[in-house]
Design a protein around this motif. Structure first.
Motif, PDB file in Angstrom:
ATOM      1  N   THR A   1      -2.789  -4.408  -5.391  1.00  0.00           N
ATOM      2  CA  THR A   1      -2.620  -4.832  -4.003  1.00  0.00           C
ATOM      3  C   THR A   1      -3.138  -6.249  -3.810  1.00  0.00           C
ATOM      4  O   THR A   1      -2.474  -7.078  -3.175  1.00  0.00           O
ATOM      5  CB  THR A   1      -3.343  -3.866  -3.056  1.00  0.00           C
TER       6      THR A   1
ATOM      7  N   ASN B   1       0.824  -1.213   0.000  1.00  0.00           N
ATOM      8  CA  ASN B   1       0.000   0.000   0.000  1.00  0.00           C
ATOM      9  C   ASN B   1       0.859   1.264   0.000  1.00  0.00           C
ATOM     10  O   ASN B   1       0.550   2.226  -0.699  1.00  0.00           O
ATOM     11  CB  ASN B   1      -0.938   0.011   1.201  1.00  0.00           C
ATOM     12  N   SER B   2       1.947   1.260   0.762  1.00  0.00           N
ATOM     13  CA  SER B   2       2.800   2.449   0.783  1.00  0.00           C
ATOM     14  C   SER B   2       3.521   2.637  -0.547  1.00  0.00           C
ATOM     15  O   SER B   2       3.712   3.755  -0.998  1.00  0.00           O
ATOM     16  CB  SER B   2       3.785   2.387   1.952  1.00  0.00           C
ATOM     17  N   GLU B   3       3.923   1.534  -1.195  1.00  0.00           N
ATOM     18  CA  GLU B   3       4.549   1.646  -2.521  1.00  0.00           C
ATOM     19  C   GLU B   3       3.558   2.176  -3.547  1.00  0.00           C
ATOM     20  O   GLU B   3       3.927   2.968  -4.415  1.00  0.00           O
ATOM     21  CB  GLU B   3       5.111   0.292  -2.972  1.00  0.00           C
ATOM     22  N   MET B   4       2.308   1.740  -3.453  1.00  0.00           N
ATOM     23  CA  MET B   4       1.273   2.252  -4.368  1.00  0.00           C
ATOM     24  C   MET B   4       1.077   3.750  -4.153  1.00  0.00           C
ATOM     25  O   MET B   4       0.964   4.510  -5.112  1.00  0.00           O
ATOM     26  CB  MET B   4      -0.053   1.522  -4.147  1.00  0.00           C
ATOM     27  N   ASN B   5       1.060   4.187  -2.907  1.00  0.00           N
ATOM     28  CA  ASN B   5       0.898   5.612  -2.625  1.00  0.00           C
ATOM     29  C   ASN B   5       2.122   6.411  -3.068  1.00  0.00           C
ATOM     30  O   ASN B   5       1.990   7.520  -3.587  1.00  0.00           O
ATOM     31  CB  ASN B   5       0.649   5.839  -1.137  1.00  0.00           C
ATOM     32  N   ASN B   6       3.327   5.856  -2.862  1.00  0.00           N
ATOM     33  CA  ASN B   6       4.555   6.557  -3.270  1.00  0.00           C
ATOM     34  C   ASN B   6       4.642   6.718  -4.775  1.00  0.00           C
ATOM     35  O   ASN B   6       5.214   7.688  -5.270  1.00  0.00           O
ATOM     36  CB  ASN B   6       5.796   5.816  -2.768  1.00  0.00           C
TER      37      ASN B   6
ATOM     38  N   SER C   1       2.070   7.079  -6.703  1.00  0.00           N
ATOM     39  CA  SER C   1       0.842   7.782  -7.103  1.00  0.00           C
ATOM     40  C   SER C   1      -0.104   6.894  -7.900  1.00  0.00           C
ATOM     41  O   SER C   1      -0.698   7.328  -8.888  1.00  0.00           O
ATOM     42  CB  SER C   1       1.185   9.045  -7.904  1.00  0.00           C
TER      43      SER C   1
ATOM     44  N   ASN D   1      -3.512   5.028  -7.616  1.00  0.00           N
ATOM     45  CA  ASN D   1      -4.679   4.922  -6.763  1.00  0.00           C
ATOM     46  C   ASN D   1      -5.874   4.489  -7.595  1.00  0.00           C
ATOM     47  O   ASN D   1      -5.795   4.351  -8.783  1.00  0.00           O
ATOM     48  CB  ASN D   1      -5.004   6.219  -6.004  1.00  0.00           C
TER      49      ASN D   1
ATOM     50  N   ALA E   1      -4.860   0.369  -8.143  1.00  0.00           N
ATOM     51  CA  ALA E   1      -4.183   0.101  -6.868  1.00  0.00           C
ATOM     52  C   ALA E   1      -4.836  -1.065  -6.145  1.00  0.00           C
ATOM     53  O   ALA E   1      -4.145  -1.906  -5.566  1.00  0.00           O
ATOM     54  CB  ALA E   1      -4.199   1.349  -5.988  1.00  0.00           C
TER      55      ALA E   1
END
Length: 124
Positions: free
Chosen positions: A58, A41-46, A48, A50, A54
């Motif tokens: 995930t 989840n943090s890699e997806m947010n880093n 961008s 979504n 995402a």
């Protein structure tokens, strides 16, 4: 003499408690999946990413990790605790420790590095 006997009884009770509360393989697997889920989840947010992409990414990553853990996670049971290890590049790497019905896992940074080593396409 009474103090010594009391100490022996307390130590025996702690030893029995440790032996009775070693977590099972599923507890180790779920704890590791939780750490990996946070990393993904943090890699997806880093990056961008979504939305639906995402969510799909995930879910696929978590299922891949679950399949890998089902086949590669080894629980080494010691008398008072157990250790979860995976075989990575012909060496065993410890990923979790279970004691008193709780599983302590590797950090998110260590998990990120392990994932990137297993999936070279993710390296930057």
């Amino acid at each position: 003499m009474k103090k010594f006997l009391f100490l022996v009884v307390v130590l025996a009770a702690i030893a029995v408690g440790l032996m009775m509360t070693c977590p099972d393989r599923d507890a180790h697997r779920e704890a590791i999946k939780g750490v990996v889920s946070k990393v993904v989840n943090s890699e997806m947010n880093n990056n961008s990413i979504n939305g639906a992409l995402a969510s799909i990414g995930t879910a696929v990553a978590i299922e891949a990790v679950d399949a890998y853990l089902n086949s590669s996670l080894i629980i080494r049971d010691h008398t008072f605790y157990n250790v979860g290890v995976v075989n990575h590049e012909d060496e065993f790497r410890m990923v979790s420790v279970g004691v008193f019905n709780h599983v302590f896992t590797i950090s998110e940074d260590d998990a990120r590095e392990l994932i990137k080593e297993k999936l070279p396409s993710l390296k930057k």
